[in-house]
Structure formats: C-alpha cells, structure tokens
Design a protein around this motif. Structure first.
Motif, mmCIF file in Angstrom:
data_model
loop_
_atom_site.group_PDB
_atom_site.id
_atom_site.type_symbol
_atom_site.label_atom_id
_atom_site.label_comp_id
_atom_site.label_asym_id
_atom_site.label_seq_id
_atom_site.Cartn_x
_atom_site.Cartn_y
_atom_site.Cartn_z
ATOM 1 N N LEU A 32 29.112 33.513 -61.011
ATOM 2 C CA LEU A 32 27.757 34.026 -61.163
ATOM 3 C C LEU A 32 27.809 35.506 -61.495
ATOM 4 N N VAL A 33 26.846 35.962 -62.262
ATOM 5 C CA VAL A 33 26.685 37.391 -62.487
ATOM 6 C C VAL A 33 25.423 37.795 -61.732
ATOM 7 N N TYR A 58 17.006 32.469 -58.268
ATOM 8 C CA TYR A 58 18.251 32.224 -57.551
ATOM 9 C C TYR A 58 18.767 33.580 -57.081
ATOM 10 N N VAL A 59 19.106 33.663 -55.794
ATOM 11 C CA VAL A 59 19.388 34.956 -55.182
ATOM 12 C C VAL A 59 20.592 34.917 -54.249
ATOM 13 N N ILE A 60 21.103 36.104 -53.973
ATOM 14 C CA ILE A 60 22.040 36.330 -52.881
ATOM 15 C C ILE A 60 21.228 37.047 -51.812
ATOM 16 N N GLY A 87 20.583 40.573 -54.312
ATOM 17 C CA GLY A 87 20.683 40.512 -55.758
ATOM 18 C C GLY A 87 20.147 39.207 -56.308
ATOM 19 N N VAL A 88 19.913 39.194 -57.616
ATOM 20 C CA VAL A 88 19.418 38.001 -58.293
ATOM 21 C C VAL A 88 20.471 37.539 -59.306
ATOM 22 N N ILE A 89 20.585 36.231 -59.453
ATOM 23 C CA ILE A 89 21.543 35.664 -60.392
ATOM 24 C C ILE A 89 20.935 35.744 -61.787
#
Length: 110
Positions: free
Chosen positions: A30-31, A43-45, A88-90
């Motif tokens: 993932l970036v 989609y997130v961390i 963060g967000v993907i």
C-alpha cells in the motif's frame, strides 16, 4: 530555522493478513499519504487505543464512526472521539513482488 516536511511524505506498508481481501490481497503493498482526516468510505491506517489497524473508515448518518474489514470474517471496530487517531489514507496498492536474489528470468513475480 528549517522546518522538517517529512511528515508529509508518502510511505509504503505491506498487508500482512487477509482481513481486507479481496480488495487488498495479503502481501500487497500500500502507498499511504499521511493525514489525520478522511471521508467516509476511505481506506485508512488508524491507531485505536494504541493498536494500529488497516481498515475502511465509516461515518454513519447519526455521526457514529467505525472501522470495517472488507473480509466479513473480521468484526467491525467501534470508534469514540478520544480513542483513535487517523494516521494516513491509502492512495495506491501494488501486487507485484520481486525477489532480487532468486533467478526468475527477469519476470516480476505475481
């Protein structure tokens, strides 16, 4: 005095389980774009009570928030305003994997 801008830099993470399959297969890369905000459905961390999760962020019409896995075998995680932080967000994923020390005739491993 110079200001450090590294907090804005994109960074990679590798998916370590099947909780987000089939959208994000195990071992895909993932970036992540560092951010503390996101839209519902992103989609997130996220860090929840000190534990880091990769999930889809959902904000309901009533204002409640939760994290869900794409794979239905994993339960949703309820969020409260004071127990989580979006890290963060993907923004991209990559499924190609390379083994630079094993011969493979120059073909990328899938």
């Amino acid at each position: 005095m110079s200001q450090d801008c590294s907090y804005n830099e994109l960074y990679p993470l590798q998916v370590l389980d099947d909780s987000m399959e089939p959208e994000f297969p195990e071992k895909c890369v993932l970036v992540i774009e560092p951010s503390q905000v996101c839209a519902s459905g992103a989609y997130v961390i996220v860090s929840v009570d000190g534990e880091r999760w990769f999930r889809q962020f959902i904000r309901e019409d009533d204002g409640s928030e939760r994290l869900i896995a794409v794979n239905d075998n994993y339960p949703a995680i309820g969020l409260k305003q004071d127990n989580y932080q979006i890290e963060g967000v993907i923004i991209q994923r990559n499924r190609k994997h390379y083994k630079p020390y094993e011969p493979n005739n120059g073909e990328p491993l899938q």
